[in-house]
Design a protein around this motif. Structure first.
Motif, PDB file in Angstrom:
ATOM      1  N   UNK A  56      -8.162   0.340  23.398  1.00  0.00           N
ATOM      2  CA  UNK A  56      -9.080   0.682  22.303  1.00  0.00           C
ATOM      3  C   UNK A  56      -8.550   1.849  21.483  1.00  0.00           C
ATOM      4  N   UNK A  57      -7.877   2.786  22.135  1.00  0.00           N
ATOM      5  CA  UNK A  57      -7.297   3.913  21.395  1.00  0.00           C
ATOM      6  C   UNK A  57      -6.187   3.440  20.464  1.00  0.00           C
ATOM      7  N   UNK A  58      -5.375   2.495  20.919  1.00  0.00           N
ATOM      8  CA  UNK A  58      -4.299   1.979  20.063  1.00  0.00           C
ATOM      9  C   UNK A  58      -4.862   1.182  18.878  1.00  0.00           C
ATOM     10  N   UNK A  59      -5.919   0.400  19.141  1.00  0.00           N
ATOM     11  CA  UNK A  59      -6.546  -0.363  18.062  1.00  0.00           C
ATOM     12  C   UNK A  59      -7.172   0.578  17.041  1.00  0.00           C
ATOM     13  N   UNK A  60      -7.851   1.598  17.525  1.00  0.00           N
ATOM     14  CA  UNK A  60      -8.494   2.547  16.610  1.00  0.00           C
ATOM     15  C   UNK A  60      -7.455   3.293  15.786  1.00  0.00           C
ATOM     16  N   UNK A  61      -6.316   3.616  16.385  1.00  0.00           N
ATOM     17  CA  UNK A  61      -5.249   4.274  15.636  1.00  0.00           C
ATOM     18  C   UNK A  61      -4.749   3.378  14.498  1.00  0.00           C
ATOM     19  N   UNK A  62      -4.558   2.101  14.800  1.00  0.00           N
ATOM     20  CA  UNK A  62      -4.092   1.162  13.778  1.00  0.00           C
ATOM     21  C   UNK A  62      -5.096   1.047  12.634  1.00  0.00           C
ATOM     22  N   UNK A  63      -6.380   0.973  12.973  1.00  0.00           N
ATOM     23  CA  UNK A  63      -7.419   0.870  11.938  1.00  0.00           C
ATOM     24  C   UNK A  63      -7.479   2.151  11.111  1.00  0.00           C
ATOM     25  N   UNK A  64      -7.349   3.303  11.757  1.00  0.00           N
ATOM     26  CA  UNK A  64      -7.379   4.571  11.023  1.00  0.00           C
ATOM     27  C   UNK A  64      -6.212   4.674  10.033  1.00  0.00           C
ATOM     28  N   UNK A  65      -5.037   4.231  10.444  1.00  0.00           N
ATOM     29  CA  UNK A  65      -3.905   4.228   9.522  1.00  0.00           C
ATOM     30  C   UNK A  65      -4.176   3.312   8.322  1.00  0.00           C
ATOM     31  N   UNK A  66      -4.758   2.158   8.578  1.00  0.00           N
ATOM     32  CA  UNK A  66      -5.050   1.219   7.497  1.00  0.00           C
ATOM     33  C   UNK A  66      -6.095   1.800   6.549  1.00  0.00           C
ATOM     34  N   UNK A  67      -7.104   2.493   7.085  1.00  0.00           N
ATOM     35  CA  UNK A  67      -8.115   3.137   6.240  1.00  0.00           C
ATOM     36  C   UNK A  67      -7.464   4.206   5.357  1.00  0.00           C
TER      37      UNK A  67
ATOM     38  N   UNK B 283      -5.520   5.995  -0.043  1.00  0.00           N
ATOM     39  CA  UNK B 283      -4.398   6.446  -0.882  1.00  0.00           C
ATOM     40  C   UNK B 283      -4.063   5.415  -1.961  1.00  0.00           C
ATOM     41  N   UNK B 284      -4.132   4.117  -1.637  1.00  0.00           N
ATOM     42  CA  UNK B 284      -3.811   3.052  -2.597  1.00  0.00           C
ATOM     43  C   UNK B 284      -4.771   3.062  -3.786  1.00  0.00           C
TER      44      UNK B 284
ATOM     45  N   UNK C 141     -19.770  -1.248   6.404  1.00  0.00           N
ATOM     46  CA  UNK C 141     -19.049  -0.240   5.614  1.00  0.00           C
ATOM     47  C   UNK C 141     -19.922   0.048   4.396  1.00  0.00           C
ATOM     48  N   UNK C 142     -20.539   1.230   4.350  1.00  0.00           N
ATOM     49  CA  UNK C 142     -21.492   1.550   3.279  1.00  0.00           C
ATOM     50  C   UNK C 142     -21.267   2.980   2.778  1.00  0.00           C
ATOM     51  N   UNK C 143     -21.685   3.204   1.541  1.00  0.00           N
ATOM     52  CA  UNK C 143     -21.715   4.549   0.964  1.00  0.00           C
ATOM     53  C   UNK C 143     -22.982   5.213   1.501  1.00  0.00           C
TER      54      UNK C 143
ATOM     55  N   UNK D 180     -16.963   6.223  -9.187  1.00  0.00           N
ATOM     56  CA  UNK D 180     -17.695   5.137  -8.529  1.00  0.00           C
ATOM     57  C   UNK D 180     -16.831   3.903  -8.323  1.00  0.00           C
ATOM     58  N   UNK D 181     -15.954   3.585  -9.261  1.00  0.00           N
ATOM     59  CA  UNK D 181     -15.114   2.399  -9.138  1.00  0.00           C
ATOM     60  C   UNK D 181     -14.168   2.529  -7.958  1.00  0.00           C
ATOM     61  N   UNK D 182     -13.512   3.683  -7.850  1.00  0.00           N
ATOM     62  CA  UNK D 182     -12.601   3.901  -6.724  1.00  0.00           C
ATOM     63  C   UNK D 182     -13.369   3.862  -5.389  1.00  0.00           C
ATOM     64  N   UNK D 183     -14.576   4.440  -5.392  1.00  0.00           N
ATOM     65  CA  UNK D 183     -15.383   4.463  -4.175  1.00  0.00           C
ATOM     66  C   UNK D 183     -15.748   3.035  -3.748  1.00  0.00           C
ATOM     67  N   UNK D 184     -16.158   2.183  -4.729  1.00  0.00           N
ATOM     68  CA  UNK D 184     -16.487   0.802  -4.421  1.00  0.00           C
ATOM     69  C   UNK D 184     -15.263   0.045  -3.918  1.00  0.00           C
ATOM     70  N   UNK D 185     -14.111   0.282  -4.557  1.00  0.00           N
ATOM     71  CA  UNK D 185     -12.899  -0.418  -4.140  1.00  0.00           C
ATOM     72  C   UNK D 185     -12.513  -0.048  -2.696  1.00  0.00           C
ATOM     73  N   UNK D 186     -12.641   1.233  -2.370  1.00  0.00           N
ATOM     74  CA  UNK D 186     -12.332   1.668  -0.990  1.00  0.00           C
ATOM     75  C   UNK D 186     -13.250   0.968   0.009  1.00  0.00           C
ATOM     76  N   UNK D 187     -14.551   0.889  -0.332  1.00  0.00           N
ATOM     77  CA  UNK D 187     -15.512   0.263   0.579  1.00  0.00           C
ATOM     78  C   UNK D 187     -15.185  -1.215   0.771  1.00  0.00           C
ATOM     79  N   UNK D 188     -14.911  -1.935  -0.307  1.00  0.00           N
ATOM     80  CA  UNK D 188     -14.613  -3.355  -0.216  1.00  0.00           C
ATOM     81  C   UNK D 188     -13.304  -3.610   0.539  1.00  0.00           C
ATOM     82  N   UNK D 189     -12.278  -2.797   0.260  1.00  0.00           N
ATOM     83  CA  UNK D 189     -10.992  -2.996   0.929  1.00  0.00           C
ATOM     84  C   UNK D 189     -11.081  -2.718   2.423  1.00  0.00           C
ATOM     85  N   UNK D 190     -11.844  -1.679   2.797  1.00  0.00           N
ATOM     86  CA  UNK D 190     -12.007  -1.374   4.231  1.00  0.00           C
ATOM     87  C   UNK D 190     -12.758  -2.493   4.937  1.00  0.00           C
ATOM     88  N   UNK D 191     -13.807  -3.011   4.275  1.00  0.00           N
ATOM     89  CA  UNK D 191     -14.575  -4.108   4.867  1.00  0.00           C
ATOM     90  C   UNK D 191     -13.698  -5.350   5.023  1.00  0.00           C
ATOM     91  N   UNK D 192     -12.888  -5.645   4.006  1.00  0.00           N
ATOM     92  CA  UNK D 192     -11.994  -6.802   4.075  1.00  0.00           C
ATOM     93  C   UNK D 192     -10.955  -6.632   5.177  1.00  0.00           C
TER      94      UNK D 192
END
Length: 377
Positions: free
Chosen positions: A341-352, A357-358, A315-317, A288-300
Motif C-alpha cells: 500500500x505504501x508503494x501504491x500510494x507513492x505512485x499515486x502521489x507522484x502522479x498527482x 505541475x502539468x 475528488x472534490x474542491x 478556476x479553470x486550472x483547479x477544475x482541470x486538476x480535479x478532473x485529471x486526478x479523478x481520471x
C-alpha cells in the motif's frame, strides 16, 4: 598411684568390651532379620528390577489401549495416549519400589509412611496426566476452523494454561489434606495473607482477565497488524499476562493486556482494502479553470489506476483554507498489506504532483501576506 592407673585401665577395657558386645548383638539381630526374610528381600528386589526394565513397555501398551478404546474419536484417543504415556512410565517406576518394599516386610510404622508417599505420588501423576490433556480438551471445545487456526491456537493455549493452574491448585489442596492438615483451618489462617496477596496481585489479575477478554472477544489475532494510541505493529504472541507486538522498526514491545484492552484498537489486517483520505492545497493564484482541470485529471488517473478500487473514488474542491484552495481525495486500494500500500500510494502521489505541475498550478504552503500603505496627510 600405680593401683589407680591400673583400675582406670581395667574400667576402660570393660567399657570397650561392653560396647563391642552391644554392637555384636545389634549386628546379630540384623543378620537374623536378613536371614529370616532373605526370600522376601530377594523377591522384592526382583520385583523392583522387573518394573524398572518393563516400565516403558507397560506404559506404551496401556496408552495404546486407550487409543483403541476411543478409536471412533481419534482426537480423544491420541490426546489420552500422549497425556498418560510419560506419567504411566513414572507410575510403574514408583509402583515397582512400592510393591518391592511391601514384599520385603517392613514394620507397620514404615508401611504407613510408604502408603502415604505412594498416595501422594498418585495424586501428582493424575494431576500431571490431566494437565497434559488440557490442550486436547480445549481444542475439542474450540472448533479448529481452517480460516482461523492461528486465533484458535492462541485461545487453546490460553485456556489450557488456566486449566493447568486450576488442576495444580486442586492437587496441592488434596496433597495437604493427605498429609493430615485441616484444609478449612489452613484456609482460614491464610485469609489475611490471602487478602494481602490479592491486593498486591491486582495488576496480575487485571492482566489475566484482560487476556481472557482478548482471547474470547478476539479484537485481534496473532499475525494481525494493529494500531493503538500507544503502539503499532504486528502481534506475535498473546499470553496470559501480556501481548507481544513487533513494530515496523523491528523492536519488540511487550504490552500488558489490561492497558491494551483499555485503548482503541484499529485492526488493519481486517480491512477489506486500504482506505486513503487526503487533502492537497493549491495556491490562491490558481484560477478556476486550472483547479477544475486538476480535479478532473486526478479523478481520471485514479479510475485508470490498476491498484485502485472503483467502488469509491472522490475528488472534490472541498473548501478554502488560510493559505490554500483545498482538494479532497478519497480512494481505496485493492490491498490491505502495509508495504504494497505504501508503494501504491507513492505512485499515486507522484502522479498527482505531475498533474498539478502539468496544469500550471502550484502547491500551497502556510504563508502570510502583509499589506502596507501610507495614509494621506
Amino acid at each position: 598411684m600405680n593401683e589407680t592407673v591400673a583400675n582406670d585401665a581395667i574400667e576402660t577395657v570393660e567399657e570397650n568390651v561392653t560396647f563391642i558386645g552391644e554392637i555384636q548383638k545389634i549386628w546379630g539381630i540384623i543378620v537374623d532379620a536378613f536371614t529370616n526374610n532373605l526370600f522376601e528381600i530377594v523377591l522384592g528386589v526382583l520385583v523392583i528390577v522387573l518394573f524398572l526394565l518393563f516400565r516403558k513397555w507397560l506404559s506404551k501398551n496401556i496408552s495404546n489401549i486407550f487409543a483403541k478404546v476411543f478409536k471412533k474419536n481419534p482426537v480423544v484417543g491420541a490426546g489420552i495416549r500422549t497425556s498418560v504415556q510419560d506419567p504411566l512410565k513414572t507410575f510403574f517406576f514408583i509402583f515397582g519400589f512400592y510393591v518391592g518394599f511391601l514384599i520385603m516386610g517392613p514394620p507397620d510404622s514404615v508401611v504407613v509412611g510408604i502408603n502415604r508417599i505412594f498416595r501422594i505420588c498418585n495424586i501428582v501423576l493424575i494431576a500431571w496426566s490431566l494437565a497434559n490433556f488440557t490442550p486436547f480438551l480445549t481444542s475439542m471445545v474450540i472448533k479448529m476452523e481452517e480460516t482461523n487456526k492461528r486465533a484458535n491456537a492462541v485461545a487453546i493455549k490460553f485456556i489450557a494454561n488456566l486449566l493447568k493452574i486450576l488442576i495444580i491448585a486442586l492437587s496441592v489442596v488434596v496433597i495437604i489434606s493427605e498429609l493430615g492438615y485441616n484444609i478449612t483451618g489452613l484456609i482460614t489462617g491464610l485469609g489475611l495473607g490471602g487478602l494481602t496477596f490479592s491486593l498486591a496481585a491486582q495488576s496480575t489479575a487485571s492482566n489475566l482477565f484482560a487476556g481472557f477478554s482478548i482471547v474470547s472477544d478476539k479484537p485481534f489475532d496473532v499475525g494481525d497488524y494493529i494500531i493503538t494510541p500507544s503502539v503499532e505493529g504486528t502481534v506475535e504472541d498473546i499470553t496470559m499476562r501480556s501481548t507481544r507486538i513487533r513494530t515496523i522498526a523491528g523492536t519488540m514491545i511487550v504490552m500488558p493486556n489490561s492497558k491494551l484492552i483499555d485503548e482503541a484498537i484499529t485492526n488493519a489486517s481486517r480491512m477489506n482494502s486500504r482506505y486513503i483520505d487526503m487533502t492537497i492545497g493549491l495556491t490562491y493564484d490558481t484560477d478556476s479553470a486550472k483547479l477544475r482541470n486538476c480535479i478532473e485529471d486526478i479523478k481520471e488517473m485514479l479510475n485508470a489506476h490498476p491498484e485502485v478500487l472503483d467502488d469509491r473514488i472522490v475528488v472534490v474542491f472541498s473548501g478554502f483554507s488560510d493559505s490554500s484552495q483545498d482538494i479532497r481525495i478519497i480512494y481505496s486500494m485493492n490491498t490491505k498489506a502495509l508495504d504494497p500500500s505504501l508503494r501504491i500510494r507513492e505512485d499515486i502521489n507522484f502522479k498527482i504532483k505531475e498533474i498539478v505541475e502539468k496544469n500550471g498550478a502550484s502547491f500551497a504552503f502556510p504563508s502570510v501576506t502583509v499589506y502596507t500603505g501610507s495614509e494621506e496627510a
